[in-house]
Enzyme design. Structure first.
Site, PDB file in Angstrom:
ATOM      1  N   GLN A  68      -8.814  13.357  -0.052  1.00  9.04           N
ATOM      2  CA  GLN A  68      -7.980  14.225  -0.878  1.00  9.04           C
ATOM      3  C   GLN A  68      -8.370  15.676  -0.632  1.00  9.04           C
ATOM      4  OE1 GLN A  68      -6.995  12.956  -4.880  1.00  9.04           O
ATOM      5  NE2 GLN A  68      -8.271  11.143  -4.654  1.00  9.04           N
ATOM      6  N   CYS A 119       0.847  -1.206   0.000  1.00  8.89           N
ATOM      7  CA  CYS A 119       0.000   0.000   0.000  1.00  8.89           C
ATOM      8  C   CYS A 119       0.877   1.248   0.000  1.00  8.89           C
ATOM      9  CB  CYS A 119      -0.891  -0.004   1.236  1.00  8.89           C
ATOM     10  SG  CYS A 119      -1.648   1.591   1.554  1.00  8.89           S
ATOM     11  N   SER A 130      -9.019   3.757  -5.458  1.00  6.18           N
ATOM     12  CA  SER A 130      -8.090   2.724  -5.897  1.00  6.18           C
ATOM     13  C   SER A 130      -7.281   2.150  -4.734  1.00  6.18           C
ATOM     14  CB  SER A 130      -7.167   3.272  -6.986  1.00  6.18           C
ATOM     15  OG  SER A 130      -6.619   4.505  -6.594  1.00  6.18           O
ATOM     16  N   ASN A 141     -13.263   9.650  -1.689  1.00  7.32           N
ATOM     17  CA  ASN A 141     -13.888   8.606  -2.499  1.00  7.32           C
ATOM     18  C   ASN A 141     -13.704   7.322  -1.725  1.00  7.32           C
ATOM     19  OD1 ASN A 141     -14.573  10.191  -4.751  1.00  7.32           O
ATOM     20  ND2 ASN A 141     -12.499  10.025  -5.558  1.00  7.32           N
TER      21      ASN A 141
END
Ligand code: G1P
Ligand code: G1P
Lengths: 385, 385
Positions: free
Chosen positions: A203, A52, A196, A188
């Site tokens: 953000q 990650c 993703s 998101n």
């Protein structure tokens, strides 16, 4: 009660915040669904994923490595949609020239940050305690405060917030090189919303221009204030508290509703009850109450279909660089747009008719609010042990 | 050449058709993608699927059975978003009352049709010859013509079209009981665009209200015409033909471009070159040329990533019930909004920033047009044999 009729008939509702209509078709929920199914998210993620790019200590795509941070960690997006430095663009504009009318472009500069919510790869806001969410709100406040223009009407409030809130060692960012106009904080969450990486993060895109949506809202809120001497969301909060039909949850500082004009099936709006122009206006108590509101929304979402509920969320508040009037007209609120409609795998598609003609929804916001009211309490995953 | 700069810098472009801006970030295509992958559509479908509610001879959800039709077959959607008959709704409106301002609703009546393109379950428009597509255009024309108001400025053209075009036995629909305002013809193709049945078909939703998108376009086109004495799309067609940069394909009657203001990665606009107000204005030759344009767009889409390319498409033209000015300002065009960005499995998500702030695209429309220009010719599936 004319409103009960709306449970049965097709109708349009008006969104006064952006000045546009949407179509509501309550009886359409009976339609069988044979289309695409969403893949429910994998249930077990590791607490740390060595691949990650957001986990502490890992190396990112362009070679930087992440510090051993604890909760929030902010950095400039390696693939930012806007940048601070780019070639100049000053097209000649001639008002009588067709190209100047029909091929209009403006350069946009800015800075895009990624901000983690937690060091743990497998958490979401719904899993976090209010004390764990607090550093996120604090970091949002400090980042917003540090980007305000020198002459900003909220400069004093920003200075005070920066003083009261201790800096988070890895949540600090450098002030931008040139003054920017707007800061959009958004998340998101979930693959269905284009996310993703499941590592909990949001953000923050800051741009030299005022984007369309907050721009439209400012126009409508200014018109309303001019015409009625009261704030649009001030009146709306009062009205919803009187009616009660669309309330999901509330505390002293925030009201959570499925707005009258919701487009997404379980769309939710967190609205400040008093006139908060931007996050730097929050008292310490309001910051805590805001963590509660976020927790209530995200837990109810997860509980609704017993899944990690996908959504996009975003905060609207005063621009970074603005007039006194713009700051005064702004009213802090946060939108949640979740795509799921009927279960963890069946979403609402906003496609042909919605894109070409007008947004369309199936269940009414009143029905959605009732369902969200009914699924409060502990997170369903907790009780499973 | 200032335009070349736009290949490299972040900028906003203006969409004069609806009066709003979008963000373009050309360098962002370099971003690696680790998110959701679309499932490419199953390659082999049967020519007739006994479980499909659209195939000839089959029985539908509510018990009706489909005729043994040949190409187009039109029927009222079993789960229509709007209906012709419903309870009345006449809320009292009081301009000083906050509820009348902030909780506005209007009843919407109408009729929703489903319209097949072919009897064959396994075809798409891209697989069909122009002669096979022609009945679709003809049926669209007859349905539109039969829904026009008695006093419609295009009533004579409609009568002529109904006379010239032979009725398709299963493509005919009854005139609506009450006059409706707008007809939205649209197609959702592919599971990624919410299509729940691969059988080639579109939908036609007719409503008592003028929906948001064509409404915004009419406002902008009227403003432009008032200010310049020429049509917005007339000027735009000329300009694009001069520039050449965004042209995908053209014939005598239609121009196919990736518009300057495209939001979706490979968004395309088919625009009539002469002033066609609605589909009933088409000459026989123009109907044929329109089938060609549709074929060229859909084949190029499929060829681009060698997949059955998902999209939503929709036609904008004069309202069903309108003033002379509205009819004169209308200019026939068809939008295509496809979600794929980089391959058959990687789509563009229009999510957090796009929903909360402003639409954002990665490749420029000029780059998209160049790619679509380069993948013309036979359908890739054909050459595979
Ligand atoms: O009517 P369908 O094809 O079942 O439904 C599809 O198209 C409609 C119109 O764009 C949307 O409202 C639905 O969300 C979508 O799934
Ligand atoms: O920046 P990310 O998370 O990789 O990207 C995601 O959010 C962005 C902002 O909403 C969108 O432009 C992208 O399409 C989406 O995939």
């Amino acid at each position: 009660m004319p409103d009960q009729v709306l449970d049965d008939i097709s109708h349009r509702r008006y969104n006064p915040l952006i000045g546009s209509w949407l179509l509501v078709s309550p009886h359409r929920t009976k339609r069988p669904w044979q289309g695409q199914q969403e893949a429910p998210s994998k249930i077990k993620l590791p607490e740390h994923d060595p691949k990650c790019y957001l986990c502490p200590g890992n190396t990112r795509a362009q070679g930087d490595s992440n510090p051993e941070y604890e909760n929030t960690f902010a950095f400039v997006n390696d693939y930012s949609a806007v940048k601070e430095e780019q070639q100049e663009y000053n097209p000649e504009v001639n008002k009588d020239d067709v190209a100047s009318l029909l091929l209009q472009a403006q350069p946009v500069t800015g800075r895009c940050y990624v901000l983690t919510f937690s060091a743990k790869h497998d958490l979401t806001l719904a899993d976090m305690t209010t004390q764990e969410i607090l550093p996120v709100i604090q970091t949002w406040t400090r980042i917003y405060a540090s980007h305000l223009s020198l002459s900003h009407p909220l400069k004093a409030e920003a200075a005070q917030a920066l003083e009261r809130i201790p800096p988070n060692p890895h949540g600090e960012v450098e002030p931008p090189k040139r003054q920017l106009r707007y800061m959009q904080i958004f998340e998101n969450k979930g693959a269905a919303m284009g996310c993703s990486n499941p590592h909990p993060h949001c953000q923050v895109w800051t741009t030299s221009t005022l984007p369309e949506e907050p721009g439209k809202e400012l126009v409508e809120m200014t018109k309303y204030h001019g015409g009625h001497g009261r704030h649009l969301l001030e009146d709306y909060v009062k009205l919803e508290m009187e009616k009660g039909e669309r309330i999901v949850w509330q505390n002293d500082a925030f009201l959570v509703v499925c707005p009258w004009w919701a487009i997404w099936p379980f769309e939710v709006l967190i609205i400040a009850k008093r006139h908060i122009r931007a996050i730097v206006d929050f008292t310490d108590e309001e910051r805590l109450q805001f963590t509660e509101a976020i927790q209530e929304v995200t837990r109810r979402y997860d509980n609704l279909f017993e899944t990690s509920f996908p959504y996009s969320s975003g905060i609207h508040q005063a621009p970074l660089d603005c007039t006194k009037d713009e700051a005064e007209t702004s009213w802090f609120h946060m939108h949640f747009y979740p795509p799921l409609l009927r279960s963890a795998t069946v979403r609402k598609f906003l496609v042909g008719y919605e894109l070409m003609a007008e947004p369309q929804r199936d269940i009414t916001p009143e029905q959605a609010a009732a369902k969200l009211r009914d699924c409060g309490g502990e997170l369903y995953r907790k009780s499973l042990g």
